[in-house]
Every structure is written in C-alpha cells, then in structure tokens.
Design an enzyme around this catalytic site. Structure first.
Site, PDB file in Angstrom:
ATOM      1  N   ASP A 194      -4.113  23.874 -26.961  1.00 26.14           N
ATOM      2  CA  ASP A 194      -4.015  22.823 -27.962  1.00 26.14           C
ATOM      3  C   ASP A 194      -2.623  22.222 -27.834  1.00 26.14           C
ATOM      4  O   ASP A 194      -1.618  22.900 -28.075  1.00 26.14           O
ATOM      5  CB  ASP A 194      -4.225  23.396 -29.361  1.00 26.14           C
ATOM      6  CG  ASP A 194      -4.237  22.320 -30.447  1.00 26.14           C
ATOM      7  OD1 ASP A 194      -4.074  21.129 -30.109  1.00 26.14           O
ATOM      8  OD2 ASP A 194      -4.421  22.672 -31.627  1.00 26.14           O
ATOM      9  N   TRP A 252      -2.635  27.157 -36.976  1.00 24.95           N
ATOM     10  CA  TRP A 252      -2.954  25.991 -37.807  1.00 24.95           C
ATOM     11  C   TRP A 252      -4.208  26.293 -38.622  1.00 24.95           C
ATOM     12  O   TRP A 252      -5.206  26.803 -38.102  1.00 24.95           O
ATOM     13  CB  TRP A 252      -3.162  24.782 -36.895  1.00 24.95           C
ATOM     14  CG  TRP A 252      -3.516  23.502 -37.578  1.00 24.95           C
ATOM     15  CD1 TRP A 252      -2.928  22.973 -38.677  1.00 24.95           C
ATOM     16  CD2 TRP A 252      -4.538  22.585 -37.181  1.00 24.95           C
ATOM     17  NE1 TRP A 252      -3.514  21.761 -38.998  1.00 24.95           N
ATOM     18  CE2 TRP A 252      -4.510  21.506 -38.098  1.00 24.95           C
ATOM     19  CE3 TRP A 252      -5.465  22.562 -36.139  1.00 24.95           C
ATOM     20  CZ2 TRP A 252      -5.376  20.425 -38.007  1.00 24.95           C
ATOM     21  CZ3 TRP A 252      -6.317  21.491 -36.049  1.00 24.95           C
ATOM     22  CH2 TRP A 252      -6.278  20.434 -36.967  1.00 24.95           C
ATOM     23  N   LYS A 298       1.374  12.811 -33.119  1.00 28.85           N
ATOM     24  CA  LYS A 298       2.799  13.038 -33.328  1.00 28.85           C
ATOM     25  C   LYS A 298       3.660  12.275 -32.321  1.00 28.85           C
ATOM     26  O   LYS A 298       4.587  11.566 -32.702  1.00 28.85           O
ATOM     27  CB  LYS A 298       3.108  14.544 -33.216  1.00 28.85           C
ATOM     28  CG  LYS A 298       2.257  15.448 -34.099  1.00 28.85           C
ATOM     29  CD  LYS A 298       2.454  15.184 -35.565  1.00 28.85           C
ATOM     30  CE  LYS A 298       1.816  16.266 -36.439  1.00 28.85           C
ATOM     31  NZ  LYS A 298       0.373  16.435 -36.244  1.00 28.85           N
TER      32      LYS A 298
END
Length: 465
Positions: A275, A194, A311
């Site tokens: 993560d 990311w 999310k």
C-alpha cells in the site's frame, strides 16, 4: 371569438380514459406483495391502496428503516466532526489525514492548477466514459513512477495496471481479485495499521490476521516480533506492507530490515500486497520512498501494489489511484487484467476521468514533473520541520520521557505514545483533537500551534501517568 356552442363543449367533463385506470392498477399490483385476486371494486380503489403502502411519502414519520441503529462515527473522520463543533479560538485539529499549509489551509499545488487549466483550455477534450481499466496513459505512467523507468517487470510487460478509486479502491479491487482467484485467502496486516484496512479486506472476502509491527516500549519497530509472526504464517499467505511512512505509527523498517523481510517472505512464498499512499511525501524523494517496493520487484517475484495520489499531488477529492499486479510472465499479466475488469465492471463500471488526466499531464511532461517534485519536497520538508520543532519544544519544557521518536518517525503521522485518557484530557483542557490512540497529523501543526501542543502534552504526561 369562440362560439357559445364551442365554449359549452369545452366546459363539459372529458370522458375518462379507461386505459389509464388499467395502467395504475397494474402498477399497484407490481408494487404490492402478492395477494389473492381482488375484486374490481378493490382494484378501482387505487388511491387508498397506494396511501397504505409503507414506502409512500404520505406516511409521515413512518419508515421501513425505522429500526436501524445509529452507526458510530468513523474514529478518524469523527475527530473532525467534534473539532468543527468546538467554538474555542485555540482549537487544533491533528486528526485530519490531509496536508495543511503553515496557515492551516488546504493546499492545491501550483502544478496541479496548471495541469487543470491546460485540460480546460483543450477544446478537443470530451467527457466520454473511460475503459473499465481507466486512462491507459495514466496506468502506464503510474507503474513507471512506483516501479522505476528501468524496471524489468515493465520492460517485460509483466505488469497489469488498472486505474481505481484512490488507494482505498485499489485495495478493494485487489482484495476481491485475490478472494476470487488466489488459492490462499488469509491476509496478514501490521498491528497497528490504517483503520480501514481490516474492513476493506474483510468485505473483499479475505480472512484478516495480524502480525506484530509496533513496539510501544521503544515507540519503534518490533522487528523481532514481525519476523516471528511472518515465519509462522501459513505458506503462500498474503501480507500487507506499507511501502513507506507507515500509518499510523510513522515507523518504517531500514533498508537492511526490508531485505530480511523480503528474503523471509520469498522463502515462504508469501505474497506481498503493498500500500503506497505517501510516495515522495515521506522523505521528499520519489525514488527513496519506492525502495522497498523495487527490492521485491527486482527479485522477479510477484506482488500487488495499491497507489494513491491523494497525498503526494493533493488530489484528495479527485479519488485517483492505481492497482498494479506484477506477474510471472506477460501472458499471465494479460489474463490478470481481463479478470480485474470482471471485478471492476459490477463495482463502479469505470473510473473518473478528470483526476487521472491531471496526473498523466504532470507525469508525462518533464518540466511539470520537476515542478511537482519541488512542491512535493517542500511539503515533506515542512512536516520534517514540524517534527523537529515539536521535539525541541518538549525538550525545552523538560517534559518527562524520551520524545526522540518524534524525529525518528517519518511521514504525515506521529504515534505520540499518549494514551486515551491523556488524549481526552488534551481535548477537554486544550481543545486539541487527535485520534484516541495518540496519533497526530504533523501536517496539522504550524509554528504558531507547536507551543500550544507542547504545553498540552507536558500537562497530560505530568498530571496523568
């Protein structure tokens, strides 16, 4: 009616308050850089002095920041900026990292609306500050969600959890904690990862290095390269791991590969920093998506975990997340929490209340929790369906190349393998927007737009080698 003498007295100018001049003069001295003592006449001319000060609004067109360079758009968020400017009726935005319905609309989960309504209808709720560590109930339930209800680390009180500002804030707090208190300040991150990861950790005070992860030739995991790079990393280095649904590639290790990674990392005392942005959102199963993390917790070793509810609960704008640090003992966990407070206090003082309350309301109620898992699986299943439909559409067109990686990858994103020239071609000719590395958000697709995307990919790979 007032007498003539009273009216005359009111009409006379009132004597000037000398203390007001002194206060204004004092203010000017504090605002301006130090200079030799001025004469009384100069001090009296306060209006002229104030007008000459460069930050005063009266200086039209002048700014102390006038020499700043224009910063470039964020490579991910900039895609949406360009998309919004495009008037084409057939445009498709595949850059946004947020779930969309089949109609292309943002989704608020029904269970989230229910939880919010319950909170609103509770007359005893107030808007007081949370503690520095956040909502205690939220922290406890978040640790349970990712580590498992029967986790020995939780049962032994070896977990220090603090509420943070979504996943990004959790990473930042964890990074700064490590920079202050961990003896090794190098963190290894997957290549690619990311785009915000290297920035977050660099600004946290850590040195960022990378390890091989993605193999462009196979569009899958470079497992051999991963093991080689971690084997050569200095002892006790920090290693960032995506818990599931690797962003941007959608490529995850198998369970057997995770076990080999775990054994290697523990043998070299490498510190895992997970993560987790997509628990339950990748496969549709909360437990399956947490398997990699729980393997590392089960061996009794220490690790860091950054969680996000953006999310899997659709709470993007609420910025709800948690940082958990699994420690070697309960005593150490208490000390770790005390030091995390010292990181958070000067950063943002304490986290917001509303989003964490929504999460806690859902997680603690078995009926609402079950409703959430059903909605979560429905989102995951729609994305899996979009993968299959895109693969089938490319296959039916005879598009050159092996596109099986589309259905092998998992989660919100697919690393298509398209190059930057092909991406630019698709934007120009087909009004399809994605990041220049060829990453697309499967959630941005629908049954209506899959054929358009397949046509664009077919044209790009046949016309531009």
């Amino acid at each position: 009616m007032a007498s003539a003498s009273v009216r005359a007295a009111q009409a006379q100018p009132q004597p000037k308050d000398p203390s007001a001049d002194r206060r204004l003069s004092t203010l000017v001295r504090h605002l301006l850089p130090s200079s030799p003592r001025r004469t009384s006449a100069e001090a009296a001319d306060t209006s002229a002095t104030l007008e000459s000060f460069p930050t005063m609004a009266s200086q039209q067109g002048s700014s102390v920041f006038a020499t700043l360079a224009q910063a470039p758009e964020d490579p991910i968020l900039g895609v949406t900026v360009a998309y919004n400017k495009d008037p084409s009726p057939v445009k498709v935005n595949l850059g946004v990292g947020a779930y969309r319905t089949e109609e292309g609309k943002p989704l608020v989960l029904n269970v989230v609306r229910r939880a919010e309504q319950m909170l609103i209808n509770n007359p005893s709720r107030v808007k007081e500050y949370l503690p520095i560590t956040g909502l205690a109930e939220f922290n406890k339930l978040s640790a349970k969600l990712i580590f498992g209800a029967d986790s020995p680390a939780i049962q032994e009180n070896r977990v220090a959890t603090v509420q943070c500002l979504s996943g990004t804030g959790s990473l930042r707090v964890g990074g700064e904690f490590l920079a202050r208190h961990y003896h090794e300040r190098t963190i290894y991150i997957p290549q690619p990862t990311w785009g915000n990861h290297p920035k977050v950790f660099t600004l946290s005070g850590l040195t960022v290095r990378s390890y091989r992860y993605y193999d462009p030739a196979t569009r899958g995991l470079d497992f051999k390269g991963l093991l080689e790079d971690l084997s050569s990393a200095p002892l006790a280095s920090i290693v960032l791991l995506h818990a599931c649904a690797h962003n941007p590639t959608g490529v995850d290790p198998t369970i057997d590969q995770w076990e080999q990674i775990r054994q290697l990392m523990r043998s070299k005392s490498l510190l895992p920093f997970f993560d987790s942005a997509y628990q339950g959102f990748a496969s549709g199963s909360l437990d399956k998506d947490a398997q990699s993390v729980r393997m590392f917790v089960a061996d009794g070793g220490e690790l860091l975990m950054a969680q996000s509810y953006a999310k899997n609960m659709g709470l993007y704008g609420e910025r709800v997340g948690a940082l958990s640090i699994v420690c070697g003992s309960a005593d150490v966990a208490v000390k770790v929490e005390s030091q995390l407070k010292l990181v958070i206090r000067p950063m943002y003082s304490n986290p917001p209340l509303h989003g964490a309350s929504i999460v806690a309301t859902i997680l603690k109620d078995s009926e609402m929790f079950n409703e959430w898992t059903l909605e979560l699986k429905a989102m995951a299943d729609r994305i899996i369906s979009m993968r299959q439909q895109l693969f089938d559409a490319l296959k039916s067109r005879g598009t050159p190349g092996d596109w099986s990686h589309i259905i092998k990858q998992i989660g919100m994103f697919t690393f298509t393998g398209l190059n930057s020239e092909q991406v630019a071609f698709m934007r120009q000719e087909y009004h399809i927007y994605m990041t220049s590395d060829g990453r697309i958000s499967m959630a941005g697709l629908s049954m209506r737009t899959v054929p358009h995307l397949a046509d664009a990919i077919h044209a790009a790979v046949t016309q531009l080698k």
